[in-house]
Design an enzyme around this catalytic site. Structure first.
Site, short mmCIF file in Angstrom:
data_model
loop_
_atom_site.label_atom_id
_atom_site.label_comp_id
_atom_site.label_asym_id
_atom_site.label_seq_id
_atom_site.Cartn_x
_atom_site.Cartn_y
_atom_site.Cartn_z
N LYS A 200 29.96 78.02 19.07
CA LYS A 200 31.15 78.05 19.90
C LYS A 200 32.10 76.90 19.60
O LYS A 200 31.70 75.74 19.53
CB LYS A 200 30.76 78.00 21.38
CG LYS A 200 30.00 79.23 21.86
CD LYS A 200 29.72 79.13 23.35
CE LYS A 200 29.01 80.39 23.86
NZ LYS A 200 28.73 80.31 25.32
N GLY A 356 20.12 68.56 15.42
CA GLY A 356 20.05 69.90 15.97
C GLY A 356 19.78 70.98 14.95
O GLY A 356 18.91 70.84 14.07
N GLY A 380 24.12 66.39 19.81
CA GLY A 380 25.01 66.27 20.95
C GLY A 380 25.49 64.86 21.17
O GLY A 380 26.68 64.62 21.43
#
Length: 399
Positions: A200, A356, A380
């Site tokens: 996203k 990640g 993150g």
């Protein structure tokens, strides 16, 4: 930022060590990528060699504040024991009788682990009083606190933030290393290329906005690219699309042009009729995706284009795969980008894989950690740092 050397003599002291052991597991509960466990070892060894009694605490997955067998840290404790070559007993709770008994049994230079911190609702509570209560219980187990879980330093959670206000505290070696890498990315050798992927665009809005002020080029792939293509007026079929972000992305494209920052988008994509490894799929132009198909990887010409741009960079930061790499038909784009970073590293560039899924993808692709300048343990946290945000778990460690 305070470091372990600032804590003085640790012999005989109980050290609560916040690590990041949030590893991926398969359906049988086996670890599929032990990178974060391996990354925790140097700090643990440093503490045990100093004679400390090390109490490792961490989380795994997203339990709802109560024990769930599938989220037990048992696999991480077992793997850590193998890597250290010593037993690592796992308490059956976080701050209860088993935790206290396990800690009390520690000798100098020994290691134990608490069960998943998120089995206690106080760990992630929004209510400061609830977090404080849990932090008090954690702090009662130890004499000092060491923060070494870089993957959680952007979270204001009990074991990351509140405990550090209750005990003498310091950053562990992994956090020191990660921060040094990120500081280098804020003063990059140029040209500076940033490769962004993942699902996203909304997950990376802030970092894109900030990087437009610092990077020389942004290479966009993954699911987020279809919002960029739509912002240019192209058909994206059934591909992942955030319609509510199209106007914002148009603004980024205009800002990039004004600043002289190159935003490089795919010229071809692998488009399938379903999100499945077995689905029918074809190579199509990025500006001509059929209305009934979804893009699941950048195409070979796009991968070559990205590789050429990476080859000309002196600093490369990569966060997010180029496609659904976990399915073989859609892994080639990510594989090519990974190889381009390896080649750039060999040519003297400073390359960072931003944790990640990116880290999982390069390891799944058969690359070694040493093929890159750095593989982060916290995607993150890295993004929020590069966005310019204050990370609570770092702020509380400042002198």
């Amino acid at each position: 930022m305070r470091t372990i050397k600032d804590l003085g003599d640790l012999r005989g002291k109980k050290v609560l060590l916040r690590s990041d052991l949030n590893v991926p597991l398969d359906k049988d509960g086996a670890i599929t990528d032990d990178g974060r466990v391996r990354a925790s070892v140097p700090t643990i060894q440093r503490l045990t060699q100093a004679g400390a009694r090390v109490i490792v605490c961490a989380h795994l997955g997203r339990p709802k504040g109560a024990p769930e067998a599938r989220y037990s840290l048992a696999p991480a404790a077992q793997r850590l024991s193998e890597l250290l070559g010593v037993p690592v007993p796992l308490a059956q709770d976080t701050v209860g009788p088993s935790a206290h008994a396990t800690v009390d049994a520690l000798g100098d230079g020994e290691v134990a682990m608490l069960e998943n911190l998120r089995f206690n609702p106080g760990e992630t509570a929004k209510d400061a009083a609830a977090r404080a209560e849990f932090a008090d219980q954690l702090a009662s187990l130890a004499d000092v606190f060491v923060s070494d879980g870089f993957g959680v330093v952007h979270r204001e959670q009990a074991s990351v933030y509140d405990v550090a206000e209750r005990l003498p505290q310091a950053a562990g070696g992994l956090v020191e290393q990660e921060v040094a890498v990120l500081q280098r990315l804020t003063r990059p050798a140029r040209p500076y290329a940033v490769v962004l992927g993942g699902a996203k665009v909304s997950d990376k809005l802030g970092v894109i906005e900030n990087l437009l002020q610092h990077a020389d080029m942004l290479l966009i792939g993954g699911g987020m690219v279809f919002t960029f293509l739509a912002a240019q007026g192209h058909e994206v079929g059934t591909s992942l699309l955030e319609k509510d972000q199209i106007d914002r992305v148009k603004g980024y494209l205009a800002d990039a042009e004004n600043r002289g920052v190159d935003i490089v988008l795919p010229v071809d994509v692998v488009a399938a009729d379903a999100f499945s490894a077995d689905a029918a799929h074809d190579l199509v132009a990025a500006d001509a995706i059929p209305a009934d198909r979804m893009g699941l990887d950048i195409g070979p010409e796009s991968a070559k284009l990205f590789a050429r741009r990476i080859a000309g960079a002196k600093t490369v930061f990569w966060n997010g795969p180029m496609g659904a790499f976990e399915m073989a038909p859609y892994a080639a784009g990510t594989q090519t980008v990974a190889q381009a970073l390896v080649d750039a590293t060999s040519a003297g560039a400073f390359t960072v894989v931003g944790g990640g899924d990116s880290a999982a993808a390069v390891r799944q692709g058969g690359f070694d950690d040493d093929d890159f300048s750095h593989i982060s343990t916290g995607g993150g946290a890295s993004l929020e740092y590069l966005e310019g945000k204050t990370l609570p778990g770092l702020a509380v460690l400042e002198d």
